[in-house]
Design an enzyme around this catalytic site. Structure first.
Site, PDB file in Angstrom:
ATOM      1  N   SER A  55      -2.112 -18.089  20.343  1.00 47.87           N
ATOM      2  CA  SER A  55      -0.892 -17.697  19.619  1.00 47.87           C
ATOM      3  C   SER A  55       0.277 -17.871  20.572  1.00 47.87           C
ATOM      4  CB  SER A  55      -0.984 -16.226  19.189  1.00 47.87           C
ATOM      5  OG  SER A  55       0.276 -15.754  18.744  1.00 47.87           O
ATOM      6  N   TYR A  71      -2.657  -7.459  21.117  1.00 47.61           N
ATOM      7  CA  TYR A  71      -2.792  -8.820  20.575  1.00 47.61           C
ATOM      8  C   TYR A  71      -2.362  -9.861  21.606  1.00 47.61           C
ATOM      9  CZ  TYR A  71      -2.326 -12.675  17.225  1.00 47.61           C
ATOM     10  OH  TYR A  71      -2.453 -13.874  16.559  1.00 47.61           O
TER      11      TYR A  71
HETATM   12  P1  NAI Z   1      -6.705 -14.112   8.430  1.00 41.28           P
HETATM   13  O1  NAI Z   1      -6.747 -12.623   8.475  1.00 41.28           O
HETATM   14  O2  NAI Z   1      -6.485 -14.788   7.131  1.00 41.28           O
HETATM   15  O3  NAI Z   1      -8.004 -14.744   9.079  1.00 41.28           O
HETATM   16  C1  NAI Z   1      -8.738 -14.121  10.093  1.00 41.28           C
HETATM   17  C2  NAI Z   1     -10.180 -14.506   9.911  1.00 41.28           C
HETATM   18  O4  NAI Z   1     -10.959 -13.954  10.974  1.00 41.28           O
HETATM   19  C3  NAI Z   1     -10.766 -13.974   8.601  1.00 41.28           C
HETATM   20  O5  NAI Z   1     -11.559 -14.981   8.004  1.00 41.28           O
HETATM   21  C4  NAI Z   1     -11.628 -12.820   9.067  1.00 41.28           C
HETATM   22  O6  NAI Z   1     -12.707 -12.581   8.207  1.00 41.28           O
HETATM   23  C5  NAI Z   1     -12.095 -13.368  10.414  1.00 41.28           C
HETATM   24  N1  NAI Z   1     -12.650 -12.345  11.279  1.00 41.28           N
HETATM   25  C6  NAI Z   1     -12.061 -11.209  11.714  1.00 41.28           C
HETATM   26  N2  NAI Z   1     -12.928 -10.511  12.466  1.00 41.28           N
HETATM   27  C7  NAI Z   1     -14.074 -11.227  12.529  1.00 41.28           C
HETATM   28  C8  NAI Z   1     -15.335 -11.040  13.156  1.00 41.28           C
HETATM   29  N3  NAI Z   1     -15.607  -9.932  13.873  1.00 41.28           N
HETATM   30  N4  NAI Z   1     -16.277 -12.001  13.020  1.00 41.28           N
HETATM   31  C9  NAI Z   1     -16.038 -13.107  12.286  1.00 41.28           C
HETATM   32  N5  NAI Z   1     -14.874 -13.346  11.644  1.00 41.28           N
HETATM   33  C10 NAI Z   1     -13.902 -12.400  11.778  1.00 41.28           C
HETATM   34  O7  NAI Z   1      -5.549 -14.510   9.463  1.00 41.28           O
HETATM   35  P2  NAI Z   1      -5.082 -15.916  10.049  1.00 41.28           P
HETATM   36  O8  NAI Z   1      -3.621 -15.819  10.205  1.00 41.28           O
HETATM   37  O9  NAI Z   1      -5.663 -17.032   9.294  1.00 41.28           O
HETATM   38  O10 NAI Z   1      -5.705 -15.864  11.531  1.00 41.28           O
HETATM   39  C11 NAI Z   1      -6.551 -16.857  12.066  1.00 41.28           C
HETATM   40  C12 NAI Z   1      -6.310 -16.953  13.570  1.00 41.28           C
HETATM   41  O11 NAI Z   1      -5.007 -17.447  13.795  1.00 41.28           O
HETATM   42  C13 NAI Z   1      -6.408 -15.619  14.302  1.00 41.28           C
HETATM   43  O12 NAI Z   1      -7.075 -15.808  15.530  1.00 41.28           O
HETATM   44  C14 NAI Z   1      -4.955 -15.272  14.546  1.00 41.28           C
HETATM   45  O13 NAI Z   1      -4.783 -14.420  15.655  1.00 41.28           O
HETATM   46  C15 NAI Z   1      -4.373 -16.648  14.770  1.00 41.28           C
HETATM   47  N6  NAI Z   1      -2.935 -16.750  14.619  1.00 41.28           N
HETATM   48  C16 NAI Z   1      -2.354 -16.506  13.405  1.00 41.28           C
HETATM   49  C17 NAI Z   1      -0.985 -16.638  13.282  1.00 41.28           C
HETATM   50  C18 NAI Z   1      -0.278 -16.422  11.982  1.00 41.28           C
HETATM   51  O14 NAI Z   1       0.968 -16.402  11.963  1.00 41.28           O
HETATM   52  N7  NAI Z   1      -0.982 -16.259  10.858  1.00 41.28           N
HETATM   53  C19 NAI Z   1      -0.139 -17.009  14.429  1.00 41.28           C
HETATM   54  C20 NAI Z   1      -0.878 -17.259  15.641  1.00 41.28           C
HETATM   55  C21 NAI Z   1      -2.219 -17.126  15.721  1.00 41.28           C
END
Ligand code: NAI
Length: 257
Positions: free
Chosen positions: A148, A161
């Site tokens: 990130s 985070y």
């Molecule tokens: P999201 O909440 O839609 O997706 C997160 C995913 O991680 C979900 O599928 C969830 O089920 C899974 N997850 C959480 N804990 C888990 C575990 N213990 N085991 C397996 N799966 C698990 O959110 P998003 O935004 O799609 O996030 C995806 C990645 O992108 C994350 O690492 C987040 O930190 C990163 N990110 C997101 C940004 C944003 O603006 N949305 C910006 C920068 C990084």
């Protein structure tokens, strides 16, 4: 081979963690459209099935596999299952992550531990197991960590985070050095703001809209805008790229005023 052919992922097996929603679901579909067989992995298998159906409907190949990245036994089980369904994993996208924003002085240890366990230990667990299996088979591979811009810059309310993502970035660099000569590249992307379930309530608020409007691009990113960078790192087109952290943020990170 034509230049564009080097971006193809035919015959590659790509595991995307946290593929049940948001960035992970979008990357799973996009990588499948570039030829990879997808292992869509997360805890919510029923939601993964929807992602798999979408990929299949678009002409791709995908399997849903239950995975909790915080649990090493679950990680081993998921990789065993992936291998029995599709074969050894060549490409790993460490995307699973959580954010629990709160001011440092009021953040409890349980929340901090949950964020670190998912965002950092999760990347460690899955990468270690994939790397061991690649090394044992003398196979090359590509590992892409979803860090990130908050792992590089800082924002109020993101102590755990930001620390977790900064740790992922340093892990990326060390692993690039340790694994590169074995043909395993380890890189990271550092996304700016993308609207997903992680933050959609915030970006629907006035404060969220104002943040997007005053960012250099004047908007949040579109999920498809992450695919090109990930594809470059995942494919042979990026065969000499190792240990980089690529911001995908519309210049958010470099803006001082
Ligand atoms: P999201 O909440 O839609 O997706 C997160 C995913 O991680 C979900 O599928 C969830 O089920 C899974 N997850 C959480 N804990 C888990 C575990 N213990 N085991 C397996 N799966 C698990 O959110 P998003 O935004 O799609 O996030 C995806 C990645 O992108 C994350 O690492 C987040 O930190 C990163 N990110 C997101 C940004 C944003 O603006 N949305 C910006 C920068 C990084």
């Amino acid at each position: 081979m034509l230049p564009m052919d080097r971006f193809r992922l035919d015959d590659k097996i790509a595991l995307v963690s946290g593929a049940s929603s948001g960035i992970g679901a979008a990357l799973a579909l996009g990588l499948a459209q570039c030829g990879a067989t997808i292992i869509a992995a997360a805890r919510r298998v029923e939601r993964l099935q929807r992602v798999v159906s979408g990929i299949t409907a678009a002409g791709g190949r995908a399997h849903a596999v239950a995975l909790d990245v915080t649990d090493p036994a679950s990680v081993r089980g998921a990789l065993d299952r992936a291998e029995s369904l599709a074969g050894p994993v060549d490409i790993l996208v460490n995307n699973a992550g959580v954010a629990e924003p709160s001011r440092f002085v009021t953040t409890n240890a349980g929340s901090r531990d949950h964020v670190m366990a998912t965002n950092f230990d999760g990347v460690w667990n899955l990468t270690q197991e994939v790397a061991k299996r690649l090394l044992a088979r003398k196979r090359s591979g590509s590992i892409i960590n979803v860090a990130s811009i908050l792992g590089i810059g800082a924002g109020v309310g993101y102590a755990s985070y930001s620390a977790s993502k900064a740790a992922v970035i340093q892990l990326t660099r060390v692993l690039a050095l340790e694994l590169g000569r074995s043909g395993i590249r380890v890189n990271a992307i550092a996304p700016g703001w993308f609207v997903t379930e992680m933050n959609d309530a915030f970006f629907a608020s006035d404060a969220g809209k104002a943040l997007a409007a005053r960012s250099p691009a004047g908007r949040t990113g579109e999920l498809h805008e992450l695919l090109g960078p990930v594809l470059l790192l995942a494919s042979d087109a990026g065969s000499y790229i190792n240990g980089v952290v690529l911001p995908v943020d519309g210049a958010h990170l470099v803006a001082l005023v």
